[in-house]
Design a protein around this motif. Structure first.
Motif, PDB file in Angstrom:
ATOM      1  N   ALA A   1       7.671   2.215   6.693  1.00 50.95           N
ATOM      2  CA  ALA A   1       6.983   2.958   6.929  1.00 50.95           C
ATOM      3  C   ALA A   1       5.745   2.318   8.413  1.00 50.95           C
ATOM      4  O   ALA A   1       5.930   3.037   9.154  1.00 50.95           O
ATOM      5  N   THR A   2       5.564   1.405   8.178  1.00 47.91           N
ATOM      6  CA  THR A   2       4.573   0.904   9.490  1.00 47.91           C
ATOM      7  C   THR A   2       5.973   1.292  11.239  1.00 47.91           C
ATOM      8  O   THR A   2       4.834   1.451  11.797  1.00 47.91           O
TER       9      THR A   2
ATOM     10  N   THR B   1      -7.986   5.915   9.891  1.00 45.21           N
ATOM     11  CA  THR B   1      -8.332   5.141   8.610  1.00 45.21           C
ATOM     12  C   THR B   1      -8.348   4.289   8.509  1.00 45.21           C
ATOM     13  O   THR B   1      -7.069   3.592   8.342  1.00 45.21           O
ATOM     14  N   LYS B   2      -9.398   3.342   7.681  1.00 44.76           N
ATOM     15  CA  LYS B   2      -9.368   1.477   7.047  1.00 44.76           C
ATOM     16  C   LYS B   2      -8.188   1.513   6.417  1.00 44.76           C
ATOM     17  O   LYS B   2      -7.476   0.365   6.854  1.00 44.76           O
ATOM     18  N   HIS B   3      -7.120   2.306   4.958  1.00 42.35           N
ATOM     19  CA  HIS B   3      -6.173   2.100   4.308  1.00 42.35           C
ATOM     20  C   HIS B   3      -5.325   2.093   5.510  1.00 42.35           C
ATOM     21  O   HIS B   3      -3.860   2.090   4.423  1.00 42.35           O
ATOM     22  N   GLU B   4      -5.321   3.174   6.755  1.00 44.47           N
ATOM     23  CA  GLU B   4      -3.771   2.814   7.227  1.00 44.47           C
ATOM     24  C   GLU B   4      -2.701   2.678   7.725  1.00 44.47           C
ATOM     25  O   GLU B   4      -4.076   1.887   8.389  1.00 44.47           O
ATOM     26  N   TYR B   5      -1.499   3.622   8.353  1.00 43.85           N
ATOM     27  CA  TYR B   5      -0.432   2.151   9.522  1.00 43.85           C
ATOM     28  C   TYR B   5      -1.144   1.911  10.416  1.00 43.85           C
ATOM     29  O   TYR B   5      -0.751   0.947  10.795  1.00 43.85           O
ATOM     30  N   LEU B   6      -2.173   3.371  10.963  1.00 45.50           N
ATOM     31  CA  LEU B   6      -2.441   2.688  12.801  1.00 45.50           C
ATOM     32  C   LEU B   6      -3.217   1.895  12.945  1.00 45.50           C
ATOM     33  O   LEU B   6      -3.531   1.243  14.084  1.00 45.50           O
TER      34      LEU B   6
ATOM     35  N   PRO C   1      -4.013  -3.334   5.421  1.00 49.11           N
ATOM     36  CA  PRO C   1      -5.000  -2.388   5.193  1.00 49.11           C
ATOM     37  C   PRO C   1      -3.861  -1.800   3.567  1.00 49.11           C
ATOM     38  O   PRO C   1      -2.856  -2.567   3.491  1.00 49.11           O
ATOM     39  N   ALA C   2      -4.916  -0.997   2.565  1.00 55.46           N
ATOM     40  CA  ALA C   2      -3.405  -0.626   1.508  1.00 55.46           C
ATOM     41  C   ALA C   2      -2.435  -0.223   1.945  1.00 55.46           C
ATOM     42  O   ALA C   2      -1.961  -0.147   1.211  1.00 55.46           O
TER      43      ALA C   2
END
Length: 468
Positions: free
Chosen positions: A176-177, A132-137, A166-167
């Motif tokens: 994390a990313t 989704t728009k907030h996520e790492y991918l 993104p958030a």
């Protein structure tokens, strides 16, 4: 299988099983009732507050969720797993050989998490969650040149400059990313692989906690906790969120330090330090895992693992810093970004206690009852641990100290104001270490408490859309 004899004086001695009715069931039920009342009040006050002005930024406080009663493909499996653990979990935990118990608990946790996630279906419940728009991918293609991306990482945290992250990317250190970037590079790209990775690593934390509890508090209490760990209510948010992965990494860091402290393992100490260093670059809030780590050393009364642990732990910040990312420079920018978004709107006056209601749903009412026993035992356990001439803490005292350390870390995160809402997901690394408090509950009531735990997870997952 006989309980292992303990010749190492750093380990607590085993104790005979407590009588089933010790201290009575009524105070445990009262504690669970207080937890349920806290949730009810948080729902009622939160609903009225959100309806009046929208400040809470959550449709179904204290959870970040929306009302959506439903069933799905995972419903039969979730009901089956819950029923099987309630019916057979305590007996199997008592009699399975230790290594088989670890594998069984991990496999059961996997089945529980997957079945809960699949209530929303494969795409919506697993494959889509991390895309989704907030996520790492969403930013994988911006890490083609990893050193360059790390050097410029802090330039994109605050909203304003072009290309802000993104958030979730902005809200976490780049470890994390990078995890998802590396998964993509080895051919495991996309939301489905990312979701499965987080679930598998998150479920492995069950085995890590059992290993730690056995090393520090004995096999009897570890076996008692096993079914509760496998059937954890916060599994609703482990599948699928990256915080489940973070929780697994943090859990293994603590488990390996427990092994290093009780078995004098240099390799375990180094591995624990390396994982703790990595944990700190997965989430800005996870340096608080140092509290349970320090408690491991307090329980075992040794400093032997400290030097190899610190040496290994420091390699991670050294590598990131040399590559161009400075944690201490990024964190103030993250605070600014946090208050640019929902964090700047959500009222501390609600979330400082509403978070605890969300935590109660995540750990379940059995854990609330176990925490009552933990807090009751805290004064004597703490005095015994801090007194230099006292013998090593008993099994129950050791477990009390370990659970208390996780609780203090959670409260510190809560009071910081940097966790206003979404704590049912964010605090998973701390929840893992609260659940062993259930081992202090009377043996006679284990099936009932397990049923209550499963009921919380099933109700939440079937009545609301959690968004994670």
């Amino acid at each position: 299988m006989k309980t292992e004899e303990r010749s190492d004086s750093s380990r607590p001695a085993e104790e005979p099983a407590a009588p089933a009715g010790r201290a009575g069931h009524r105070p445990d039920l009262v504690a669970a009732g207080v937890g349920a009342l806290l949730v009810a009040v948080a729902c009622g006050v939160g609903w009225a507050w959100q309806r009046s002005n929208g400040e809470l930024q959550a449709q179904w406080p204290p959870l970040l969720a929306s009302w959506n009663p439903h069933v799905g493909p995972g419903t039969p499996a979730a009901l089956t797993v819950a029923a099987a653990v309630v019916a057979y979990g305590p007996a199997l935990a008592d009699r399975l050989p230790w290594r088989r118990l670890l594998l069984t608990a991990w496999a059961t946790a996997l089945a529980w998490i997957f079945s809960l996630a699949l209530i929303e279906g494969w795409y919506r419940g697993i494959a889509r969650r991390l895309t989704t728009k907030h996520e790492y991918l969403r930013v994988i293609d911006r890490f083609d040149d990893i050193p360059a991306a790390l050097r410029g990482f802090t330039d994109h945290i605050v909203v304003g400059p072009p290309g802000n992250w993104p958030a979730h990317v902005a809200g976490h250190p780049p470890g994390a990313t990078l995890t998802f970037v590396w998964l993509d590079r080895i051919g495991l790209g996309g939301g489905a692989w990312a979701g499965v990775f987080c679930i598998v690593l998150g479920a492995s934390g069950v085995a890590a906690v059992l290993i730690a509890v056995r090393a520090l508090a004995g096999e009897r209490l570890a076996r008692r906790a096993a079914p509760f760990l496998a059937l954890a209510p916060f599994a609703v948010w482990t599948g699928t969120s990256a915080d489940g992965y973070f929780a697994g990494v943090a859990a293994w860091s603590i488990a390996l330090l427990a092994v290093a402290a009780t078995r004098r393992s240099l390799l375990a100490a180094c591995a624990s330090g390396l994982l703790f260093g990595w944990t700190c670059y997965l989430s800005y809030g996870l340096p608080l895992i140092a509290l349970p780590l320090a408690t491991v050393l307090l329980i075992t009364r040794t400093t032997r693992p400290v030097l190899p642990f610190l040496t290994a732990a420091l390699t991670v910040p050294l590598a990131f810093t040399l590559t161009g990312f400075a944690w201490w420079e990024a964190y103030p920018l993250l605070v600014e970004r946090y208050y640019q978004g929902a964090g700047g709107v959500r009222p501390y006056a609600y979330w400082v206690w509403g978070n605890l209601a969300a935590a109660t749903l995540a750990v379940g009412l059995a854990t609330a009852a176990g925490l009552r026993r933990t807090l009751t035992a805290t004064p004597s356990a703490a005095l015994g641990a801090l007194h230099p001439r006292r013998p090593a803490p008993t099994a129950e005292a050791a477990l009390t100290l370990l659970v208390l350390a996780a609780l203090l870390a959670l409260l510190a995160a809560d009071l910081s104001g940097m966790s206003k809402a979404e704590t049912e997901r964010i605090w998973q690394p701390f929840y893992f270490w609260l659940l062993p408090a259930t081992a202090l509950l009377p043996v006679a009531g284990r099936r009932g408490w397990l049923g209550a735990q499963a009921g919380v997870a099933l109700l939440v997952n079937h009545l609301v859309w959690t968004g994670w």
